[in-house]
Write a protein that holds these residues in place. Structure first.
Motif, PDB file in Angstrom:
ATOM      1  N   MET A 142      95.770   7.681  80.926  1.00 35.04           N
ATOM      2  CA  MET A 142      97.058   7.051  81.237  1.00 35.04           C
ATOM      3  C   MET A 142      98.002   7.132  80.060  1.00 35.04           C
ATOM      4  O   MET A 142      97.589   6.996  78.933  1.00 35.04           O
ATOM      5  N   LYS A 143      99.228   7.364  80.349  1.00 37.74           N
ATOM      6  CA  LYS A 143     100.172   7.474  79.248  1.00 37.74           C
ATOM      7  C   LYS A 143     100.575   6.099  78.745  1.00 37.74           C
ATOM      8  O   LYS A 143     100.792   5.169  79.502  1.00 37.74           O
ATOM      9  N   ASN A 144     100.655   6.018  77.440  1.00 31.05           N
ATOM     10  CA  ASN A 144     100.959   4.733  76.844  1.00 31.05           C
ATOM     11  C   ASN A 144     102.452   4.513  76.742  1.00 31.05           C
ATOM     12  O   ASN A 144     102.961   3.414  76.830  1.00 31.05           O
TER      13      ASN A 144
ATOM     14  N   ALA B  81     114.381   1.913  89.963  1.00 33.14           N
ATOM     15  CA  ALA B  81     115.624   1.195  90.227  1.00 33.14           C
ATOM     16  C   ALA B  81     115.931   0.311  89.031  1.00 33.14           C
ATOM     17  O   ALA B  81     115.049  -0.087  88.294  1.00 33.14           O
TER      18      ALA B  81
ATOM     19  N   CYS C 278     101.709 -12.259  70.470  1.00 32.84           N
ATOM     20  CA  CYS C 278     102.554 -11.698  71.527  1.00 32.84           C
ATOM     21  C   CYS C 278     103.612 -10.766  70.968  1.00 32.84           C
ATOM     22  O   CYS C 278     104.039  -9.831  71.634  1.00 32.84           O
TER      23      CYS C 278
ATOM     24  N   HIS D  89     112.157   2.607  78.883  1.00 35.54           N
ATOM     25  CA  HIS D  89     112.539   1.222  78.571  1.00 35.54           C
ATOM     26  C   HIS D  89     112.376   0.283  79.751  1.00 35.54           C
ATOM     27  O   HIS D  89     112.095  -0.877  79.607  1.00 35.54           O
ATOM     28  N   SER D  90     112.565   0.754  80.923  1.00 37.79           N
ATOM     29  CA  SER D  90     112.120  -0.023  82.064  1.00 37.79           C
ATOM     30  C   SER D  90     111.194   0.910  82.799  1.00 37.79           C
ATOM     31  O   SER D  90     111.478   2.090  82.937  1.00 37.79           O
ATOM     32  N   MET D  91     110.091   0.382  83.273  1.00 36.11           N
ATOM     33  CA  MET D  91     109.164   1.282  83.943  1.00 36.11           C
ATOM     34  C   MET D  91     109.644   1.565  85.361  1.00 36.11           C
ATOM     35  O   MET D  91     109.101   2.388  86.066  1.00 36.11           O
ATOM     36  N   SER D  92     110.652   0.852  85.806  1.00 32.93           N
ATOM     37  CA  SER D  92     111.047   0.994  87.202  1.00 32.93           C
ATOM     38  C   SER D  92     112.041   2.131  87.389  1.00 32.93           C
ATOM     39  O   SER D  92     112.748   2.529  86.478  1.00 32.93           O
TER      40      SER D  92
ATOM     41  N   ILE E  74     106.002   4.228  77.770  1.00 33.34           N
ATOM     42  CA  ILE E  74     106.743   4.022  79.007  1.00 33.34           C
ATOM     43  C   ILE E  74     108.214   3.961  78.666  1.00 33.34           C
ATOM     44  O   ILE E  74     108.586   3.580  77.572  1.00 33.34           O
TER      45      ILE E  74
END
Ligand code: FAD
Ligand code: SF4
Ligand code: SF4
Lengths: 433, 532
Positions: free
Chosen positions: B1-3, B12, B455, B7-10, B5
């Motif tokens: 899996m690619k780490n 839309a 966090c 700036h928004s993974m979406s 991403i």
């Protein structure tokens, strides 16, 4: 040849173990995980969806760190462990030999066999893959008109906050008749109910999920409530009714498991050279008043530190100190030190104080007879860990704690202090009694 | 899996970036105000300049005020970072780059081509943008505007309007509010109004912003500046003395008591702009280890440069003979080297442990300075130091450090490099205060036992690029020379782990590898080891 330590799981417990083993030895260390190539902070997943941070910011160490410290990372899924030949087998068909094995596989979201729980658009909120699924099915409030969350715990409320940040309407189904009141005293739980509703969350108390309905594409389209048979249309369903150890792949090994991997106080399993730490470990007997399985961040870290000592030749018992924890409910921060149960137990009493604005309160638990301080919950007021830790260890009296409360204050400079009000309330309560 | 991403993974756009209708109106109002300035820039000749300037300033402020009220007063109090990494302007998106380019161009024109802004040639009247500001300048000091007056006005406007926004954003946090009122006050009063009034009272005094201290104010010891002070009797002398006292008395005392924050995030104008107008860009500072390394080299080199440059400046206008003035070149150099040696020996003697590995770098810097000064003294002629004219040395510093670094890159690149780029990599004042903060100060950020959950909110929002989490997750206090004490890390921490404090020096730096709450045996064991 140096001993080969293999760790399954690159969460806080596995990584802490690796770091401390490296500090104390030259052993060969390999960490295996199928989730992400690098360690990230699970507790920060919510902030990625909310746009406070990018995913890479949740990684506490830069990517060069691992090579520099000679910790090898393997992106594989382990589907079998053979303790006789000391081999772990990967789903990819490869395998790896170990001298010592540390199981640090964490948890997975609970599912209770609800009809429709495996539909598309139904997800837990634990792994990075859950976050990706959330991005896919609930990127905004056009594609997701409503979300239903099932289970009112710490992760459930985080999920509610996440969806709220993107203006997605949320219905929050909670089995208890007040939010998290199996853990929190009623005054606190009550305050949180109001705070949740203030954020336009449709909070449904005392209800259970009956089933999730699918549309013709096999994606969730509605949930049915057990008690009322009401159908609530929705685009996604978040299952946040707690977590349990992620250990299915060990079923056919000889390692003893119950709900979690059974370990003794030295975090050793029934098989020599196999250890378990973090969320997936289950103590034979609960320590102090803790649960046999502790699924919190810092216990994972402590178990990692402890097992590293054992593996490096200094066999050490896992002896957690005074209990503490923290969380945040939308805008209200919560810290707890020592033990405060939802209802005072035999011989205990609670002193509760709440601020008029209904966003700050504290509850102190003490022994009715000896007046010994047993624990404190604080909401909306930051307090000092080291001070309470000392007072708990020294078994201070409740009067002393109330009188010296300002010493434990950890609020930013220039904030209003409430110690005087709390003292007055305490004295008034004494007089009534 | 690619780490990695995006700036928004979406696919839309997340809705968090939505702007309400009222905010759109507010934005339009603000843009109309800006548009008046742009028209003036392109030499539209407004009939009644005063009215149009007032209109422009009012519209810009109104736009920001209405926008902020809608953004923060309609929501419950709390941390307001939703979507900062989705919005193009605050995540190095197209808008961010565009704004960066516009600001950079503005700074280049301001520093190097003020004629394009309408600055008059000798004798004639100002035109264009600078002309538009004439009425305000005449109102305050009676003289026509200059490019610096225009800049100062816009700068102050930005601090006031965005300061208001910041106060609303942190409506639950008194520390943030008080500190912001403080920077607003110092900018409006000390940087903007008082110098203008001083000019009215005594037009011979050099422009003097009392809160601007050497080496930030690198021209205070220039020949013309010192001469002007000295030729103005007691007031002038008083100001010059105040300048010297600020460096050697006021600064060390305040920094000892409160850390460098008393200046960097409560008083300083550069800091003021960064904290208010630059607030939206704080997350862009790099937290990489490499960035920290570059930072330490760069900022200290600039400090050395500014120390040597200032000494050379003073040196050039001193004479060789005692008969002219008691302070001769040789005496000055001797005294100065003596002072530095005293300082360095003192640090070595009292603070060797705190310095640790940096002792080596400290020693190298010290010797470089001394060697440069000795070399200068040996090779100097009446006019020349280091084989060039003394004033050229000062211009080089002025252009490359004072203008290009602090202005063009420091502010122009806010949307790309973060809001404290200059403060972190360049400011010699920050370097001095930082050194003191690290060695002689009661200030630290206390970490709350074992509560940190790693966090990363704190590191993400540290404008100085400090990896706060690195310390917090080990239960260590944060004692870093670059920390400006903005307190945002503490504000955004969801677990109440961080607190800015001035407390006793003892136990300020604690580095126990094992955290509180742990097995008592383990803590004892490891702490014993680390005491060995
Ligand atoms: C949203 C959220 C918020 C939280 N917030 C808090 C909080 O505020 N405070 C707090 O104290 N706790 C919090 N927690 C709990 C805390 O994150 C966990 O207790 C902690 O992460 C557990 O760490 P671990 O190392 O035991 O396991 P994990 O972090 O779960 O790591 C285990 C890793 O092992 C991998 N793995 C498992 N099985 C295999 C296999 N067979 N092959 C290969 N890899 C495998 C998993 O994919 C995972 O990457 C939160 C949890 C969540 C989900
Ligand atoms: S460490 Fe905290 S207080 Fe210091 S500069 Fe960074 S964010 Fe501000
Ligand atoms: S100090 Fe606070 S904000 Fe920083 S990593 Fe720890 S919990 Fe997160």
């Amino acid at each position: 040849m140096e001993e080969h330590i293999v760790i399954i799981g690159n969460g806080i417990s596995g990584v802490t173990a690796a770091r401390h083993i490296r500090k104390r030895s030259n052993k060969k260390i390999t960490i295996i995980s199928s989730e992400t190539p690098y360690f990230f902070s699970r507790t920060a997943l919510m902030y990625v969806y909310m746009g406070h941070m990018k995913f890479e910011h949740t990684q506490p160490y830069e990517n060069w760190f691992w090579k520099k410290n000679r910790i090898e990372l393997k992106n594989e899924y382990v589907n079998q462990v053979d303790v006789k030949t000391k081999t772990v087998f990967f789903a990819s068909g490869n395998s790896l030999q170990y001298d010592k094995l540390i199981l640090a596989t964490g948890s997975k979201p609970n599912k209770f066999g609800w009809p429709g729980e495996d539909l598309k658009g139904v997800m837990g909120m634990y792994h990075k893959q859950d976050l990706e699924s959330l991005e896919k099915y609930a990127p905004n409030n056009n594609l997701c008109k409503r979300a239903v969350i099932v289970g009112g715990g710490l992760i459930g409320i985080e999920l509610a906050e996440m969806l709220h940040s993107r203006h997605i309407p949320v219905t929050f189904l909670v089995r208890e008749n007040s939010f998290w009141n199996n853990v929190l005293p009623s005054g606190e739980s009550d305050m949180l109910n109001k705070h949740i509703k203030n954020h336009d969350i449709d909070l449904r108390l005392g209800v259970n999920l009956k089933e999730i309905k699918a549309d013709k594409n096999g994606k969730a389209r509605a949930v049915i409530i057990e008690e009322t048979n009401e159908e609530i249309p929705c685009d996604i369903v978040g299952l946040t009714a707690g977590v349990s150890p992620n250990i299915n792949f060990l079923k056919h090994s000889e390692i003893e498991i119950a709900k979690g991997v059974k370990v003794n106080r030295f975090l050793e399993t029934n098989i020599q050279d196999v250890y378990a730490i973090g969320d997936c470990a289950q103590q034979h007997e609960a320590i102090d008043q803790r649960r046999p399985i502790e699924s919190v961040w810092y216990t994972g870290r402590m178990m990692g530190e402890t097992v590293a000592q054992t593996i490096c030749g200094n066999r050490l018992e896992y002896k957690p100190g005074n209990w503490f924890n923290s969380a945040k409910f939308f805008n209200i921060e919560y810290q707890t030190y020592g033990w405060v149960f939802a209802k005072p137990r035999e011989g205990e009493a609670h002193f509760h104080w709440k601020h008029d604005d209904d966003t700050k309160c504290i509850t102190i638990c003490y022994d009715k007879n000896t007046k010994t301080f047993l624990g404190i919950n604080t909401f909306g007021i930051r307090m000092r860990h080291d001070v309470f830790d000392r007072w708990l260890t020294e078994k201070r009296q409740i009067d002393f704690v109330i009188k010296n409360l300002s010493k434990a204050n950890f609020e930013p400079e220039f904030y209003n202090h409430f110690e005087t009000k709390i003292q007055l309330a305490f004295n008034r309560q004494l007089q009534i009694v | 899996m690619k780490n990695k991403i995006n700036h928004s993974m979406s696919l839309a756009k997340p809705d968090a970036i939505g702007v309400s209708n009222k905010q759109k109106i507010a934005l339009s109002i603000g843009i109309i105000g800006l548009f008046i300035l742009i028209l003036a820039l392109f030499n539209v000749n407004f009939p009644n300049k005063g009215v149009f300037l007032a209109l422009s300033i009012t519209l810009i402020s109104m736009g920001i005020v209405v926008y902020s009220r809608e953004a923060y007063l309609t929501k419950p109090e709390g941390i307001k970072n939703d979507g900062v990494w989705f919005k193009s302007i605050s995540s190095r998106g197209v808008w961010g780059w565009l704004l960066g380019i516009i600001l950079t161009v503005f700074y280049i024109v301001l520093y190097f081509f003020p004629a394009y802004l309408g600055l008059a040639d000798n004798g004639s009247d100002n035109t264009g943008l600078i002309g538009l500001f004439d009425p305000l300048s005449k109102l305050l000091s009676g003289k026509p505007a200059s490019q610096w007056f225009v800049y100062g006005t816009l700068y102050t406007l930005a601090i006031l309007a965005f300061g208001y926004k910041f106060i609303l954003k942190y409506k639950h946090n008194r520390y943030q509010q008080i500190r912001t009122v403080s920077v607003m006050f110092f900018q409006l009063g000390f940087a903007f109004l008082i110098p203008e009034f001083m000019y009215v009272l005594n037009s011979d005094l050099p422009y003097y912003d009392l809160k601007s201290i050497w080496p930030l104010n690198y021209y205070i010891f220039d020949e013309w500046s010192v001469k002007k002070f000295l030729s103005n009797g007691n007031i002038g002398l008083g100001f010059l003395l105040f300048g010297i006292i600020s460096i050697f008395v006021i600064t060390p005392i305040l920094t000892y008591k409160y850390g460098k924050r008393w200046y960097c995030s409560w008083v300083c104008g550069c800091g003021g702009l960064a904290e208010t107008a630059g607030d939206a860009f704080r997350q862009l500072s790099s937290k990489k280890m490499v960035a920290w390394k570059i930072e330490r080299w760069l900022i200290h080199l600039i400090l050395i440069f500014s120390v040597v440059m200032t000494t050379a400046m003073v040196y050039t206008y001193l004479g060789n003979s005692k008969n002219d003035f008691w302070l001769t070149r040789s005496l000055f150099i001797t005294l100065f080297i003596g002072f530095l040696t005293f300082l360095f020996a003192g640090i070595l003697f009292f603070k060797k442990n705190e310095l640790g590995n940096d002792t080596k770098y400290g020693a190298i810097s010290f010797f470089v300075i001394i060697m440069l000064l000795v070399f200068m003294h040996l090779t100097a002629t009446t006019e020349h130091v280091f084989y060039i004219k003394g004033s050229s040395l000062r211009s080089v510093y002025g252009i490359y450090i004072g203008s290009i670094f602090s202005g063009v890159i420091g502010t122009g690149f806010y949307p790309i490099l973060g809001n404290r780029f200059w403060c972190r990599f360049g400011c010699p004042m920050a370097a001095i205060l930082g050194l003191q903060q690290r060695l002689f100060s009661k200030f630290r950020i206390t970490t709350n036992g074992g509560q940190c959950i790693s966090c990363g909110n704190c590191s993400n929002s540290c404008e100085m690029g400090i990896d706060v989490r690195h310390y917090a997750q080990k239960g260590e206090n944060i004692v870093r020379s670059s920390c400006v004490g903005c307190g945002i890390c503490a504000a955004v921490c969801p677990r109440g782990v961080l607190k800015l404090e001035n407390s006793s020096m003892k136990g300020r730096i604690n580095s126990n590898e094992i955290l509180l709450g742990n097995s008592v045996d383990l803590m004892n064991l490891v702490n014993q080891n680390s005491n060995k």
